[in-house]
Write a protein that holds these residues in place. Structure first.
Motif, PDB file in Angstrom:
ATOM      1  N   ALA A 149       7.834  -2.306 -10.189  1.00 46.86           N
ATOM      2  CA  ALA A 149       8.037  -1.433 -11.347  1.00 46.86           C
ATOM      3  C   ALA A 149       6.903  -1.527 -12.354  1.00 46.86           C
ATOM      4  CB  ALA A 149       9.372  -1.754 -11.999  1.00 46.86           C
ATOM      5  N   HIS A 150       5.684  -1.460 -11.880  1.00 51.89           N
ATOM      6  CA  HIS A 150       4.503  -1.455 -12.739  1.00 51.89           C
ATOM      7  C   HIS A 150       3.323  -1.084 -11.884  1.00 51.89           C
ATOM      8  CE1 HIS A 150       3.378  -5.255 -10.830  1.00 51.89           C
ATOM      9  NE2 HIS A 150       4.622  -5.635 -11.020  1.00 51.89           N
ATOM     10  N   PRO A 151       2.243  -0.628 -12.379  1.00 56.06           N
ATOM     11  CA  PRO A 151       2.035  -0.078 -13.720  1.00 56.06           C
ATOM     12  C   PRO A 151       2.583   1.346 -13.812  1.00 56.06           C
ATOM     13  CG  PRO A 151       0.003   0.111 -12.457  1.00 56.06           C
ATOM     14  CD  PRO A 151       1.009  -0.590 -11.576  1.00 56.06           C
ATOM     15  N   ALA A 152       2.495   1.900 -14.989  1.00 54.75           N
ATOM     16  CA  ALA A 152       2.945   3.281 -15.189  1.00 54.75           C
ATOM     17  C   ALA A 152       1.976   4.236 -14.492  1.00 54.75           C
ATOM     18  CB  ALA A 152       3.000   3.586 -16.685  1.00 54.75           C
ATOM     19  N   GLY A 153       2.497   5.368 -14.073  1.00 49.91           N
ATOM     20  CA  GLY A 153       1.641   6.420 -13.521  1.00 49.91           C
ATOM     21  C   GLY A 153       1.361   6.311 -12.032  1.00 49.91           C
ATOM     22  N   VAL A 154       1.969   5.341 -11.350  1.00 46.85           N
ATOM     23  CA  VAL A 154       1.805   5.205  -9.899  1.00 46.85           C
ATOM     24  C   VAL A 154       3.199   5.062  -9.289  1.00 46.85           C
ATOM     25  CG1 VAL A 154      -0.484   4.133 -10.056  1.00 46.85           C
ATOM     26  CG2 VAL A 154       1.541   2.681  -9.983  1.00 46.85           C
ATOM     27  N   PRO A 155       3.331   5.326  -7.981  1.00 49.11           N
ATOM     28  CA  PRO A 155       4.660   5.154  -7.360  1.00 49.11           C
ATOM     29  C   PRO A 155       5.130   3.703  -7.463  1.00 49.11           C
ATOM     30  CG  PRO A 155       3.187   6.364  -5.887  1.00 49.11           C
ATOM     31  CD  PRO A 155       2.356   5.848  -7.015  1.00 49.11           C
ATOM     32  N   TRP A 156       6.388   3.526  -7.813  1.00 49.53           N
ATOM     33  CA  TRP A 156       6.979   2.183  -7.862  1.00 49.53           C
ATOM     34  C   TRP A 156       7.636   1.832  -6.538  1.00 49.53           C
ATOM     35  CZ3 TRP A 156       9.653   1.803 -13.338  1.00 49.53           C
ATOM     36  CH2 TRP A 156       8.656   1.823 -14.323  1.00 49.53           C
ATOM     37  N   CYS A 157       8.033   2.854  -5.788  1.00 54.35           N
ATOM     38  CA  CYS A 157       8.586   2.662  -4.444  1.00 54.35           C
ATOM     39  C   CYS A 157       7.545   3.232  -3.487  1.00 54.35           C
ATOM     40  CB  CYS A 157       9.920   3.400  -4.313  1.00 54.35           C
ATOM     41  SG  CYS A 157      10.692   3.229  -2.691  1.00 54.35           S
ATOM     42  N   PHE A 158       6.982   2.381  -2.633  1.00 54.52           N
ATOM     43  CA  PHE A 158       5.845   2.811  -1.811  1.00 54.52           C
ATOM     44  C   PHE A 158       5.872   2.137  -0.446  1.00 54.52           C
ATOM     45  CE2 PHE A 158       4.878  -0.573  -4.717  1.00 54.52           C
ATOM     46  CZ  PHE A 158       4.201  -1.519  -3.973  1.00 54.52           C
ATOM     47  N   TYR A 159       5.169   2.766   0.494  1.00 55.86           N
ATOM     48  CA  TYR A 159       5.141   2.300   1.881  1.00 55.86           C
ATOM     49  C   TYR A 159       4.331   1.022   2.050  1.00 55.86           C
ATOM     50  CZ  TYR A 159       7.187   6.702   3.372  1.00 55.86           C
ATOM     51  OH  TYR A 159       8.023   7.769   3.552  1.00 55.86           O
ATOM     52  N   HIS A 160       4.734   0.231   3.045  1.00 54.14           N
ATOM     53  CA  HIS A 160       3.956  -0.937   3.460  1.00 54.14           C
ATOM     54  C   HIS A 160       2.661  -0.467   4.091  1.00 54.14           C
ATOM     55  CE1 HIS A 160       8.042  -2.741   3.621  1.00 54.14           C
ATOM     56  NE2 HIS A 160       7.405  -3.828   3.249  1.00 54.14           N
ATOM     57  N   ARG A 161       1.729  -1.377   4.224  1.00 54.04           N
ATOM     58  CA  ARG A 161       0.500  -1.133   4.973  1.00 54.04           C
ATOM     59  C   ARG A 161       0.516  -2.125   6.136  1.00 54.04           C
ATOM     60  NH1 ARG A 161      -3.612  -0.353   1.176  1.00 54.04           N
ATOM     61  NH2 ARG A 161      -3.026   1.795   1.353  1.00 54.04           N
ATOM     62  N   THR A 162       0.115  -1.709   7.319  1.00 57.15           N
ATOM     63  CA  THR A 162       0.071  -2.583   8.479  1.00 57.15           C
ATOM     64  C   THR A 162      -1.327  -3.181   8.583  1.00 57.15           C
ATOM     65  OG1 THR A 162       1.696  -1.191   9.591  1.00 57.15           O
ATOM     66  CG2 THR A 162       0.440  -2.683  10.967  1.00 57.15           C
ATOM     67  N   VAL A 163      -1.399  -4.510   8.706  1.00 54.99           N
ATOM     68  CA  VAL A 163      -2.690  -5.189   8.843  1.00 54.99           C
ATOM     69  C   VAL A 163      -2.681  -6.053  10.098  1.00 54.99           C
ATOM     70  CG1 VAL A 163      -3.213  -5.212   6.376  1.00 54.99           C
ATOM     71  CG2 VAL A 163      -1.970  -7.113   7.359  1.00 54.99           C
ATOM     72  N   GLU A 164      -3.862  -6.190  10.716  1.00 55.43           N
ATOM     73  CA  GLU A 164      -4.012  -7.054  11.879  1.00 55.43           C
ATOM     74  C   GLU A 164      -4.183  -8.483  11.412  1.00 55.43           C
ATOM     75  OE1 GLU A 164      -7.079  -5.883  14.574  1.00 55.43           O
ATOM     76  OE2 GLU A 164      -6.408  -3.806  14.610  1.00 55.43           O
ATOM     77  N   GLU A 165      -3.591  -9.402  12.184  1.00 56.41           N
ATOM     78  CA  GLU A 165      -3.746 -10.825  11.845  1.00 56.41           C
ATOM     79  C   GLU A 165      -4.891 -11.406  12.629  1.00 56.41           C
ATOM     80  OE1 GLU A 165       0.188 -12.441  12.546  1.00 56.41           O
ATOM     81  OE2 GLU A 165       0.630 -12.173  10.443  1.00 56.41           O
TER      82      GLU A 165
END
Length: 99
Positions: A83-99
């Protein structure tokens, strides 16, 4: 990647044809190691290990909710909530990263 070719010899699954060269094997995306007899020399690499992470940069977030979505509802959808910062989505998708 080299680490994907570290497969125990008896767990190798064939990826080529009899007599395939190392160069041809690698060209088709397989691993080649002829040091152990009686197992495939041209074999499939291990699957890449990936994991889901919530992106740190709030300006790269991709919206997964709607204005006013509650944290519990967002997480139930399988998304990240911050729930921060203002002006961006607060609920957003994960990103998949390689280990």
């Amino acid at each position: 990647a080299k680490c994907q070719c570290k497969v125990v010899p008896k767990q190798r699954t064939n990826c080529g044809y009899p007599g395939i060269s190392a160069a041809e094997c690698k060209k088709i995306g397989c691993c080649f190691n002829a040091s152990v007899p009686s197992v495939p020399w041209c074999y499939n690499p291990k699957q890449k290990k990936v994991r889901k992470v919530c992106p740190n940069d709030p300006y790269t977030r991709i919206n997964c909710g709607h204005p006013g979505i509650k944290p519990r509802e967002c997480i139930r959808k399988g998304c990240c909530f911050r729930a921060h910062p203002a002006g961006v989505p607060w609920c957003f998708y994960h990103r998949t990263v390689e280990e």
